[in-house]
Design an enzyme around this catalytic site. Sequence first.
Site, PDB file in Angstrom:
ATOM      1  N   ALA A  13       9.046   9.023   3.233  1.00  0.00           N
ATOM      2  CA  ALA A  13       9.923   9.738   2.278  1.00  0.00           C
ATOM      3  C   ALA A  13       9.839  11.250   2.460  1.00  0.00           C
ATOM      4  CB  ALA A  13       9.541   9.345   0.855  1.00  0.00           C
ATOM      5  N   GLN A  14      10.963  11.833   2.832  1.00  0.00           N
ATOM      6  CA  GLN A  14      11.008  13.299   2.974  1.00  0.00           C
ATOM      7  C   GLN A  14      11.373  13.929   1.652  1.00  0.00           C
ATOM      8  OE1 GLN A  14      13.941  14.408   5.964  1.00  0.00           O
ATOM      9  NE2 GLN A  14      13.413  12.551   7.062  1.00  0.00           N
ATOM     10  N   SER A  60       0.817  -1.212   0.000  1.00  0.00           N
ATOM     11  CA  SER A  60       0.000   0.000   0.000  1.00  0.00           C
ATOM     12  C   SER A  60       0.848   1.259   0.000  1.00  0.00           C
ATOM     13  CB  SER A  60      -0.940  -0.021   1.205  1.00  0.00           C
ATOM     14  OG  SER A  60      -0.170  -0.179   2.390  1.00  0.00           O
ATOM     15  N   THR A 110       6.994   4.812   1.612  1.00  0.00           N
ATOM     16  CA  THR A 110       6.441   6.021   0.984  1.00  0.00           C
ATOM     17  C   THR A 110       6.090   7.047   2.054  1.00  0.00           C
ATOM     18  OG1 THR A 110       5.530   4.755  -0.855  1.00  0.00           O
ATOM     19  CG2 THR A 110       4.549   6.908  -0.450  1.00  0.00           C
ATOM     20  N   ARG A 113      20.676   4.662  -7.639  1.00  0.00           N
ATOM     21  CA  ARG A 113      19.479   5.457  -7.964  1.00  0.00           C
ATOM     22  C   ARG A 113      19.739   6.950  -7.795  1.00  0.00           C
ATOM     23  NH1 ARG A 113      15.388   7.488  -4.630  1.00  0.00           N
ATOM     24  NH2 ARG A 113      16.637   6.658  -2.936  1.00  0.00           N
ATOM     25  N   ALA A 173       3.487   2.844  -5.244  1.00  0.00           N
ATOM     26  CA  ALA A 173       3.331   2.032  -6.461  1.00  0.00           C
ATOM     27  C   ALA A 173       2.056   1.200  -6.397  1.00  0.00           C
ATOM     28  CB  ALA A 173       4.548   1.129  -6.651  1.00  0.00           C
ATOM     29  N   GLU A 184      19.032  18.157  -5.613  1.00  0.00           N
ATOM     30  CA  GLU A 184      19.600  17.051  -4.822  1.00  0.00           C
ATOM     31  C   GLU A 184      20.762  16.459  -5.584  1.00  0.00           C
ATOM     32  OE1 GLU A 184      16.381  14.458  -3.576  1.00  0.00           O
ATOM     33  OE2 GLU A 184      15.436  16.073  -2.461  1.00  0.00           O
ATOM     34  N   ARG A 241      25.576   9.635  -3.813  1.00  0.00           N
ATOM     35  CA  ARG A 241      25.417   9.120  -2.446  1.00  0.00           C
ATOM     36  C   ARG A 241      26.471   8.087  -2.050  1.00  0.00           C
ATOM     37  NH1 ARG A 241      18.858   8.611  -1.911  1.00  0.00           N
ATOM     38  NH2 ARG A 241      18.614  10.843  -1.962  1.00  0.00           N
ATOM     39  N   HIS A 286      22.214   5.706   2.389  1.00  0.00           N
ATOM     40  CA  HIS A 286      21.991   7.151   2.462  1.00  0.00           C
ATOM     41  C   HIS A 286      22.991   7.744   3.441  1.00  0.00           C
ATOM     42  CE1 HIS A 286      20.135  11.043   2.936  1.00  0.00           C
ATOM     43  NE2 HIS A 286      19.292  10.756   1.938  1.00  0.00           N
ATOM     44  N   SER A 298      12.472   7.643  -6.931  1.00  0.00           N
ATOM     45  CA  SER A 298      11.712   6.433  -6.587  1.00  0.00           C
ATOM     46  C   SER A 298      10.217   6.682  -6.423  1.00  0.00           C
ATOM     47  CB  SER A 298      12.290   5.756  -5.348  1.00  0.00           C
ATOM     48  OG  SER A 298      12.526   6.686  -4.353  1.00  0.00           O
ATOM     49  N   LEU A 299       9.818   7.791  -5.806  1.00  0.00           N
ATOM     50  CA  LEU A 299       8.372   8.082  -5.765  1.00  0.00           C
ATOM     51  C   LEU A 299       7.869   8.218  -7.198  1.00  0.00           C
ATOM     52  CD1 LEU A 299       8.207  10.723  -2.853  1.00  0.00           C
ATOM     53  CD2 LEU A 299       7.420   8.355  -2.758  1.00  0.00           C
ATOM     54  N   HIS A 350      19.409   2.223   2.560  1.00  0.00           N
ATOM     55  CA  HIS A 350      18.262   3.068   2.233  1.00  0.00           C
ATOM     56  C   HIS A 350      17.402   2.519   1.113  1.00  0.00           C
ATOM     57  CE1 HIS A 350      15.948   6.687   1.790  1.00  0.00           C
ATOM     58  NE2 HIS A 350      16.482   7.026   0.634  1.00  0.00           N
TER      59      HIS A 350
HETATM   60  C1  SIN Z   1      16.280  12.226   0.706  1.00  0.00           C
HETATM   61  O1  SIN Z   1      15.431  13.038   0.961  1.00  0.00           O
HETATM   62  O2  SIN Z   1      17.468  12.450   0.844  1.00  0.00           O
HETATM   63  C2  SIN Z   1      15.857  10.880   0.224  1.00  0.00           C
HETATM   64  C3  SIN Z   1      15.274  10.992  -1.112  1.00  0.00           C
HETATM   65  C4  SIN Z   1      15.520   9.760  -1.892  1.00  0.00           C
HETATM   66  O3  SIN Z   1      16.018   8.778  -1.357  1.00  0.00           O
HETATM   67  O4  SIN Z   1      15.274   9.799  -3.097  1.00  0.00           O
END
Ligand code: SIN
Length: 546
Positions: free
Chosen positions: A63-64, A30, A60, A387, A33, A130, A291, A245, A392-393, A352
């Site tokens: 996720a920030q 849930s 999900t 990645r 995806a 980012e 990363r 991460h 990913s979202l 992560h």
């Molecule tokens: C983050 O906010 O650093 C994580 C975002 C992500 O893993 O894509």
Amino acid sequence: MTHNGFMRNLFPFEIDEVPQSSVEVAVVGSGVAGLQAALHLANEYAVRVYTKSKARDSNTWLAQGGIAAALGEGDSPEEHLMDTLRAGAGLCERSAVKCLVEEGPEVVEEIISSSNAFNRENGQLSLGREGGHGRNRVAHARGDATGREIESILLRKARNHARITLEQDLPLVDILSEDKILKGLVFLREGQPEVVRARGVVIATGGLGQIYRETTNHSVVTGDGMAAALRAGLTLRDLEFVQFHPTVLYFAGAPRFLLTEALRGEGAKIRDLNGQQFLGKIHPDAELAPRDVVSRGILKRMIQNDSPYVFLDVTHMSRAALQERFPTVTETCGRYGLEISSEYIPIRPCAHYSMGGVRASISGESELTNLFFLGEVASTGVHGANRLASNSLLEGLVAGSRVGRVVCERRLPELQSLRSSVEGRGQQKSEEIDFVDLRKSLQSLLWRNVGIIRTKEKLSYARDEIKRWLELAAGTTFRSREAVETVNMLQLGRCLVETALKREESRGAHYRSDFPEPDPGKPRHSLVSLVADSGELIVDWEARGE
Ligand code: SIN
């Protein structure tokens, strides 16, 4: 016989003796995806979403970091594609990435239009920067709670949809197929197997982060979908690629709370125990380097200074600015007594994201017709060996809408009948083992030996330990969610170690200090699958273009 700890089904049973139900399409998971898929599939079919805990319990929700798409002025899907390919270190599938970046803007616009919580400046959507992105391309909601906002939107829509139902607290055990025909799923209800027959199945159970002691992942993320796929005879790809991460809160008694990369996008610095910045000497992009580079740099400095952490410094931002832009980070650190506008934050890298998973197309199609894998559980080639942040979202939204289109365009077969018994393990020993303890041991073993910096020696040690533990676990009785999860984690741990041993090179997130350079040959995907009768694992390379 315990089949080396690998078996076709976790529970053998007679069909007549277990409860059965049927659905048109079953979606397991849930998060973004699964819910996006359910909403799109419901255009044509009655959909039931199954989740082993409560609906919001997912990565999900946590996720920030935001959602990347070429929405800014001057940006283009082509530039997003190039950044994604660069991060993926030779292992992205270009056609899959092309779908991601070209379909991304539309699905992101759609989600943004359902909410007024996306960050804006002067009425315009604000786009943050980012690591690895050549431009400001990342949309955020509620400051730093993007995942929570997206999950809330999708969950609300799913709950209000007449053709979608939701079943919580039902852990997945196995995928049921006979003669390469999908039949349905096996779940665990109150210690007993329960069969759900389905015309189509979508698995969106997320990655495997919980196999590591130090992880940002939600406690539900135990690799259930990947392990069930392996047992059902499907191929796992690129499991050795786990993204660590770099900036995760490290504070006694606090959860491993992620400190979003967006902080570094807005100028946060990483300092060692002496207050010195050190990443500039390692990579020209310093704090915004990929990363894997930042995580390794931090780990090496921790070892050098004999310290369990380094610091994240956000003191260049005022308290008010931090509260407005990063409310979740400010509030969470505050709960542990940290005033981040004036104090450094102790951090360390943590597991992560799993780039590997069940081999599938960007629409989720797998080796078994009408069985689909979406999001982190899948290896679609969009992330390659590493990645790109905030992709990913996006993948969840794009893949979820694609699977809807694919399935609605084809006619799913009618429900299939089942044979009378489901074969599984043979005779089980009666003594119980402590699965909680076993899980903790596995998590520590993987963190110490299969983490950010790997060697043949450490990997081989981990393999031998896991082999023993798997035999032990598989030979005994297990009828609890904890036990099923632990067996899943052990099986995936073993697969991950095998592929990490096979890959004698360093690439993307996989770093071997005994092979510190990438192999000069053509980059290859690793594959792992199971020989059903013997429980033997086959570890191989995928021919590119296969
Ligand atoms: C983050 O906010 O650093 C994580 C975002 C992500 O893993 O894509």
